[in-house]
Design an enzyme around this catalytic site. Structure first.
Site, PDB file in Angstrom:
ATOM      1  N   ASP A  20      60.901  25.001   3.385  1.00 35.13           N
ATOM      2  CA  ASP A  20      59.447  25.141   3.320  1.00 35.13           C
ATOM      3  C   ASP A  20      58.836  23.755   3.143  1.00 35.13           C
ATOM      4  O   ASP A  20      59.132  23.063   2.166  1.00 35.13           O
ATOM      5  CB  ASP A  20      59.142  26.055   2.116  1.00 35.13           C
ATOM      6  CG  ASP A  20      57.680  26.449   2.033  1.00 35.13           C
ATOM      7  OD1 ASP A  20      56.842  25.723   2.591  1.00 35.13           O
ATOM      8  OD2 ASP A  20      57.391  27.475   1.399  1.00 35.13           O
ATOM      9  N   ASP A 114      55.300  26.308   8.917  1.00 39.72           N
ATOM     10  CA  ASP A 114      55.841  25.351   7.956  1.00 39.72           C
ATOM     11  C   ASP A 114      57.060  25.832   7.180  1.00 39.72           C
ATOM     12  O   ASP A 114      57.473  25.164   6.235  1.00 39.72           O
ATOM     13  CB  ASP A 114      54.749  24.934   6.966  1.00 39.72           C
ATOM     14  CG  ASP A 114      54.269  26.095   6.117  1.00 39.72           C
ATOM     15  OD1 ASP A 114      54.457  27.267   6.528  1.00 39.72           O
ATOM     16  OD2 ASP A 114      53.722  25.854   5.034  1.00 39.72           O
ATOM     17  N   GLU A 115      57.611  26.973   7.532  1.00 40.09           N
ATOM     18  CA  GLU A 115      58.817  27.400   6.820  1.00 40.09           C
ATOM     19  C   GLU A 115      59.703  28.242   7.722  1.00 40.09           C
ATOM     20  O   GLU A 115      59.282  28.730   8.777  1.00 40.09           O
ATOM     21  CB  GLU A 115      58.468  28.149   5.534  1.00 40.09           C
ATOM     22  CG  GLU A 115      57.713  29.440   5.724  1.00 40.09           C
ATOM     23  CD  GLU A 115      57.504  30.192   4.407  1.00 40.09           C
ATOM     24  OE1 GLU A 115      56.575  29.825   3.677  1.00 40.09           O
ATOM     25  OE2 GLU A 115      58.250  31.130   4.123  1.00 40.09           O
TER      26      GLU A 115
END
Length: 444
Positions: A20, A114-115
């Site tokens: 993350d 984003d993860e």
DNA sequence: TCTGGGGTCCTAGGACCC
DNA sequence: TCTGGGGTCCTAGGACCC
């Protein structure tokens, strides 16, 4: 030992990795404008109806969090810099993020930009050690993207996700405390979490479910293990009950699914000033239809289902959808269906949000209209080609007309009656939803 | 303090078919 | 004539994720 990242589990103990990026959107903005370094920076809507999408750690020191209304965030941090967001830029960084991970394994499942989760098990014969792989990922993302991230390792998605959260920096008493960067949920850690965490920390438990559970006296994960699944199912549904029951025992059967297929695209807009009346709504919907059409074509998809969403000033929402027997990807068709659907909505209040979504995708070349179009272009005879093109276009527009007619029929012919179509005296129409009188002054 | 925009999944009811 | 149950599709709404 709580911080077990220094230990070195094998793949059997830590097959799943969750990674993350820290404060992703805000961090990209700071990279692109170093004068923002050290300042409280956010990405989000700055207006009265805006919310924070991403907050730098400097902003978090003031209590600013993502999903917080911007008005509230500014009250908490008067010097807060709120930037509008440049999603093309974030997508470019996200692709580079994926490229780095892909060097380790193709078995990854992105969650947002984003993860992602990774399944490390296919790396067994390479002798990969999970903690070493996690550190390698972190240093490559730091070196190549200049971004920081947290990595969690665990037996399943549940624990890997909790572990990455544990690895992150956090604000304690207004001060930033560095995280460990990598964290492995050992058996001891698993047990501690299952005993100490609130239900709200579980995947899929949001405010509504947490409140339902609390009314049942279930505030902690450990409480879930005491109830029987049927009772749980009665309150939260069979699917949620099964997940919660499993999570409470530390079990999570969710797999890491690489290359998940896109299922819908859409455009939603909340307006600084709510829309008044059908004319404003339709004008806006035409612009949205163009955006949705472009997105479909970029994804090489055609959609059979068009949905419109309307949120009124009192925050209540309604949706209307229509599924066609064929797929569309052009703004004229999408706008025509959307307009017919919107005409069926009673605009009882000003419209705060309007959205158009496209779903039920077909592969472009499995769409009947498109299929015959593709076939004729292989013809060598230009005249035959032209004839087929015009025939297919005709077929397409007829099909669209039928579809619009169907919407009218479903919601009553009145759905598409306009002032221009009505006589001076107006008309009286029986619909499935009751009888309505329509006249030059509008619906009454 | 008062709630965005990109999505996914679940549920329940009705229509329709066998 | 009245009746069933299962499967699938569609619609509308709600909750959740980041």
């Amino acid at each position: 030992m709580l911080n077990s990242a220094s230990e070195d589990p094998g793949l059997d103990e830590a097959p799943i990795l969750h990674i993350d990026l820290d404060a992703f959107f805000a961090s990209v903005e700071i990279l692109d404008d170093p004068s923002l370094e050290g300042k409280p920076v956010c990405v989000g809507g700055a207006g009265e109806r805006g919310v924070i999408a991403s907050a730098s750690y400097e902003a978090r020191r003031f209590g600013v969090r993502s999903a917080m209304p911007s008005v509230v965030a500014r009250r908490a941090c008067p010097d807060l810099i709120i930037l509008p967001g440049r999603f093309d830029r974030y997508e470019a960084y996200s692709r580079r993020f994926h490229d780095v991970v892909r060097d380790l394994t193709p078995d990854f499942e992105p969650i947002g930009l984003d993860e992602m989760f990774c399944d490390l098990r296919s790396l067994r014969r390479l002798g990969v050690r999970p903690v070493a792989a996690a550190h390698e990922l972190r240093s490559r993302i730091s070196n190549e993207l200049a971004l920081r991230c947290g990595v969690g390792l665990g037996r399943n998605k549940l624990f890997a996700k909790l572990a990455s959260k544990q690895s992150k920096p956090r604000v304690v008493g207004g001060r930033l405390v560095e995280g460990t960067g990598v964290f492995w949920a050992s058996r001891e850690v698993e047990e501690k979490w299952l005993n100490e965490l609130p239900v709200r920390s579980l995947w899929g438990v949001g405010p509504a479910t947490a409140s339902k559970l609390e009314k049942l006296g279930l505030q902690w994960v450990r409480d879930l293990a005491r109830v029987d699944q049927e009772t749980l199912a009665h309150h939260v549904g069979p699917s949620m009950a099964a997940s919660l029951f499993a999570y409470a025992k530390g079990e999570d059967l969710r797999e890491v699914v690489a290359d998940r297929a896109l299922k819908s695209v859409g455009r939603d807009q909340t307006f600084a000033k709510s829309l008044e009346g059908i004319d404003q709504v339709l004008e806006m919907s035409r612009a949205q239809a163009a955006v949705v059409a472009r997105a479909l074509r970029e994804e090489s998809r055609v959609a059979r289902t068009i949905t419109v969403v309307v949120r009124f000033d009192d925050l209540t929402s309604i949706s209307r959808s229509q599924t066609l027997s064929f797929g569309i990807d052009d703004e004229v068709s999408i706008a025509a269906i959307a307009e017919a659907l919107l005409q069926s909505v009673e605009l009882r209040q000003a419209v705060r949000l309007l959205g158009i979504h496209a779903s039920s995708f077909l592969e472009r070349d499995k769409n009947q209209v498109q299929l015959s179009f593709a076939l004729e272009t292989t013809s060598d005879d230009p005249r035959q080609r032209a004839a087929t093109i015009s025939r297919e276009r005709q077929t397409g527009s007829e099909a669209l007309r039928d579809a619009v007619d169907e919407v009218r029929q479903r919601f009553g012919r009145a759905a598409l009656a306009t002032v221009a179509e009505l006589g001076e005296e107006g008309i009286h129409i029986e619909t499935q939803r009751g009888s309505h009188a329509f006249g030059p002054g509008g619906a009454s």
